[in-house]
Motif scaffolding. Structure first.
Motif, short mmCIF file in Angstrom:
data_model
loop_
_atom_site.label_atom_id
_atom_site.label_comp_id
_atom_site.label_asym_id
_atom_site.label_seq_id
_atom_site.Cartn_x
_atom_site.Cartn_y
_atom_site.Cartn_z
N GLU A 251 0.85 -1.19 0.00
CA GLU A 251 0.00 0.00 0.00
C GLU A 251 0.89 1.24 0.00
OE1 GLU A 251 -2.84 -0.12 3.17
OE2 GLU A 251 -3.61 -2.10 2.60
N VAL A 252 0.63 2.15 -0.94
CA VAL A 252 1.50 3.31 -1.12
C VAL A 252 0.68 4.59 -1.04
CG1 VAL A 252 3.17 2.01 -2.51
CG2 VAL A 252 1.27 3.20 -3.65
N VAL B 259 8.40 5.70 -2.01
CA VAL B 259 9.36 5.32 -3.04
C VAL B 259 9.64 3.82 -2.90
CG1 VAL B 259 11.67 5.67 -4.00
CG2 VAL B 259 10.44 7.61 -2.99
N PHE B 260 9.44 3.08 -3.97
CA PHE B 260 9.83 1.68 -3.99
C PHE B 260 10.69 1.46 -5.22
CE2 PHE B 260 5.79 1.99 -6.21
CZ PHE B 260 5.89 1.10 -7.28
N ASP C 12 14.33 3.75 -8.85
CA ASP C 12 13.31 4.23 -7.92
C ASP C 12 12.01 4.52 -8.65
OD1 ASP C 12 14.99 4.10 -5.75
OD2 ASP C 12 15.43 6.24 -5.70
N VAL C 13 10.90 4.22 -7.96
CA VAL C 13 9.56 4.54 -8.44
C VAL C 13 8.91 5.42 -7.38
CG1 VAL C 13 7.34 3.62 -9.20
CG2 VAL C 13 9.45 2.27 -9.56
N TYR D 90 6.08 7.77 -10.98
CA TYR D 90 7.11 8.56 -11.65
C TYR D 90 8.46 7.87 -11.50
CZ TYR D 90 10.27 12.52 -12.56
OH TYR D 90 11.27 13.33 -13.04
N LEU D 91 9.12 7.65 -12.63
CA LEU D 91 10.45 7.04 -12.66
C LEU D 91 11.44 8.09 -13.17
CD1 LEU D 91 8.34 4.65 -12.86
CD2 LEU D 91 10.15 3.34 -13.95
N PRO D 92 12.06 8.85 -12.26
CA PRO D 92 12.89 9.97 -12.70
C PRO D 92 14.08 9.54 -13.56
CG PRO D 92 13.05 9.64 -10.32
CD PRO D 92 11.94 8.79 -10.80
N GLN D 93 14.66 8.39 -13.26
CA GLN D 93 15.83 7.96 -14.02
C GLN D 93 15.46 7.65 -15.47
OE1 GLN D 93 18.18 4.95 -12.01
NE2 GLN D 93 19.16 4.32 -13.92
N SER D 94 14.26 7.12 -15.68
CA SER D 94 13.79 6.80 -17.03
C SER D 94 13.00 7.94 -17.67
CB SER D 94 12.92 5.54 -17.00
OG SER D 94 13.69 4.40 -16.73
#
Length: 253
Positions: free
Chosen positions: A92-93, A98-99, A105-106, A122-126
């Motif tokens: 549950e988020v 962040v997982f 990181d997501v 949101y996937l900042p790296q991608s």
């Protein structure tokens, strides 16, 4: 190695997304409108399924969860606030959670409006954000549960992400959204070009999703309620942007 993201048509006009980490072999799914098309694509690529990320509770985003969970044993992720009406959640988020998928990181973003428990991933790296029925290609979701104030705040939160962020939204509504957008801002040259590009894309049988955030900010009327041209076209010059947004959403409805 960069993540591989697959746009997967489901049902009549839904999209699900497979996110595969080549290094680890882990695969996530964003929303599960159905199981059949998703299983077929996983089998075709030789991938398993490790995580299912749910954006909101509507049936056309969750109906395939149990069949996929049963076959693959995937971890199901969703909003804590909506746990009572989502399939059983393993994680549950909420805003700020962040997982990870493999080494990436997501980040979870609360984006109420379409539903009160809607979230985005949101996937900042991608440079990728999965927005489902909040921010959509040339549109936004109907306000089935939330208020114009909630949706306007959610859209501004997403619009504040880096402009090279790629927006993965939940439906192939873009052509109809373009026709509506032109009634709101008929002199927008970037919008005219986008509409032409969309027609070509759809004629070739290709999805119009995903789209770049910079293009959404330049052409999507639901992000542009502050623009003087739009306010003038609506007879709402100087009005609060949230009120202009509400008028645009009401006209689309």
């Amino acid at each position: 190695m960069p993540l591989e993201i697959v746009t997967l048509p489901c049902l009549s006009d839904n999209y699900a997304f497979l996110i595969h980490a080549p290094g680890s072999g882990l695969t996530a799914l964003v929303d599960a409108p159905e199981s059949t098309a998703i299983e077929a694509e996983l089998d075709r690529r030789g991938w398993s399924l490790d995580q299912i990320w749910l954006t909101h509770h509507h049936w056309d985003h969750v109906d395939g969860v149990e069949a996929l969970r049963s076959r693959f044993g995937a971890t199901v992720v969703g909003a804590a606030a909506d746990a009572h009406r989502l399939p059983k959640l393993d994680l549950e988020v909420r805003e700020g959670t962040v997982f990870s998928l493999s080494r990436e990181d997501v980040q979870v973003i609360d984006v109420p409006g379409h539903t009160v428990g809607h979230i985005a991933y949101y996937l900042p790296q991608s440079h990728a954000v999965f927005t489902a029925d909040s921010l959509m290609a040339l549109g936004c979701g109907r306000l089935f549960e939330g208020s114009p104030e909630q949706m306007w705040a959610s859209l501004n939160k997403l619009a504040a992400l880096p402009e090279d962020t790629i927006v993965y939204s939940g439906h192939e509504y873009t052509q109809a959204n373009g026709r509506f957008a032109e009634t709101i801002e008929p002199e927008n040259a970037a919008l005219k070009k986008r509409i032409a590009d969309i027609s070509e894309t759809r004629a070739a049988g290709r999805p119009t999703v995903p789209s770049e955030l910079a293009l959404e900010k330049a052409t999507n009327p639901f992000l542009r309620a502050k623009e003087p041209e739009i306010q003038a076209n609506l007879g709402m010059t100087g009005k609060a942007p949230v009120d202009v947004f509400a008028e645009i959403r009401a006209r689309k409805d």
